[in-house]
Scaffold this motif. Structure first.
Motif, short mmCIF file in Angstrom:
data_model
loop_
_atom_site.label_atom_id
_atom_site.label_comp_id
_atom_site.label_asym_id
_atom_site.label_seq_id
_atom_site.Cartn_x
_atom_site.Cartn_y
_atom_site.Cartn_z
N ALA A 96 26.24 -11.72 -27.27
CA ALA A 96 27.59 -12.29 -27.31
C ALA A 96 28.59 -11.19 -27.57
CB ALA A 96 27.68 -13.35 -28.39
N VAL A 98 32.36 -11.09 -28.91
CA VAL A 98 33.32 -11.97 -29.57
C VAL A 98 34.46 -11.13 -30.15
CG1 VAL A 98 33.65 -13.75 -31.34
CG2 VAL A 98 31.44 -13.55 -30.18
N LYS A 131 22.70 -16.54 -34.53
CA LYS A 131 23.04 -17.63 -33.61
C LYS A 131 22.25 -17.51 -32.31
CE LYS A 131 26.28 -19.32 -36.26
NZ LYS A 131 26.14 -20.62 -36.89
N LEU A 136 26.38 -21.26 -29.71
CA LEU A 136 27.73 -20.75 -29.48
C LEU A 136 28.44 -21.40 -28.29
CD1 LEU A 136 27.12 -16.95 -30.10
CD2 LEU A 136 27.99 -18.66 -31.69
N THR A 138 28.68 -24.67 -27.55
CA THR A 138 29.29 -25.97 -27.82
C THR A 138 30.56 -25.81 -28.64
OG1 THR A 138 28.07 -26.29 -29.87
CG2 THR A 138 27.01 -27.07 -27.84
N THR A 139 31.43 -26.78 -28.53
CA THR A 139 32.68 -26.76 -29.32
C THR A 139 32.37 -26.83 -30.81
OG1 THR A 139 33.77 -27.93 -27.51
CG2 THR A 139 34.91 -27.90 -29.62
N LYS A 142 31.19 -23.46 -32.03
CA LYS A 142 32.29 -22.49 -32.23
C LYS A 142 33.06 -22.81 -33.51
CE LYS A 142 33.12 -21.26 -27.38
NZ LYS A 142 32.10 -22.04 -26.67
N LEU A 145 31.04 -21.66 -36.37
CA LEU A 145 31.11 -20.20 -36.46
C LEU A 145 32.43 -19.76 -37.10
CD1 LEU A 145 29.92 -17.42 -35.78
CD2 LEU A 145 31.00 -17.61 -33.52
N GLN A 146 33.52 -20.41 -36.77
CA GLN A 146 34.81 -20.08 -37.39
C GLN A 146 34.76 -20.26 -38.90
OE1 GLN A 146 37.26 -22.66 -34.86
NE2 GLN A 146 38.45 -20.86 -34.26
N PHE A 195 39.66 -16.88 -32.06
CA PHE A 195 38.88 -16.11 -31.10
C PHE A 195 39.81 -15.57 -30.03
CE2 PHE A 195 35.44 -19.21 -32.41
CZ PHE A 195 34.78 -18.30 -33.22
N PHE A 198 35.46 -14.45 -26.05
CA PHE A 198 34.21 -15.14 -26.39
C PHE A 198 33.33 -15.18 -25.12
CE2 PHE A 198 31.23 -18.03 -28.13
CZ PHE A 198 31.44 -18.05 -29.51
#
Length: 201
Positions: A96, A98, A131, A136, A138-139, A142, A145-146, A195, A198
């Motif tokens: 990823a 990011v 992860k 990562l 899917t909404t 994310k 993750l935030q 983000f 991404f």
């Protein structure tokens, strides 16, 4: 004629002495009046200051309390260098990229976070490396993750953000846990994790 001149000379100093005496008395009275006025003013101010009702003190206190960011003040952003991390997928090599920007309460907090940036970056790398690509994409993933990055961003400053508990799946029974007392909401110095890039490959 010779006797008149000494009499006039003697009368002049006597008149000058009376004027000096009057001036000294007037100055002394002015000093006493000014001193009495100052004493009265000080005595009036002291009780108000002790009772906390002094308007000047209240105005100063209000000024100290209003030293918060005003509404409409532009936010302060702290962009971080993009992260490129191998993901924990077992079936394939996935990674990823990011880009993260932190929104902070003020410039002073932004400068403080810069001093802790190596620790923050390390924490974010650990979070990302645990992860999978599915996590990562899917909404909800994310958003989670935030929250985790937010926790890592404020940890070096001494804040502990507890992770939100995931709701059990429909076919699973929720394990019975002791109810924990919720802690009072704390004002965090980082208000948002944004983000700016991404990519999952």
């Amino acid at each position: 004629m010779a006797t008149a001149a000494p009499e006039a000379a003697a009368a002049a100093p006597a008149g000058g002495g009376k004027k000096k005496l009057i001036m000294i008395i007037v100055i002394a009275l002015v000093v006493v009046i000014v001193g009495a006025g100052a004493a009265v003013m000080l005595l009036k101010k002291k009780p108000k200051a002790e009772d906390g009702e002094d308007p000047e003190a209240d105005a100063h206190a209000e000024h100290v309390e209003v030293a918060k960011p005003k509404p409409g003040t532009p936010p302060v952003y702290l962009p971080m260098e993009p992260f490129t991390v191998n993901l924990s997928d077992k079936d394939a090599d996935r990674y990823a990229q990011v880009g993260i920007t932190l929104e902070v309460t003020d410039q002073k907090t932004g400068d403080l976070l810069k001093a802790y940036m190596p620790a923050i970056r390390s924490g974010v790398i650990v979070v990302l490396s645990h992860k999978t690509a599915v996590d990562l994409l899917t909404t909800e993933g994310k958003a989670k993750l935030q929250r985790e990055i937010l926790a890592e961003a404020v940890r070096p400053l001494g804040y502990e953000v507890e992770p939100e508990e995931e709701a059990p799946a429909a076919d699973e029974e929720a394990p019975k846990k002791k109810k924990k007392k919720k802690k009072a909401a704390q004002a965090l110095p980082v208000t948002q994790v944004l983000f700016s890039q991404f990519i999952v490959q």
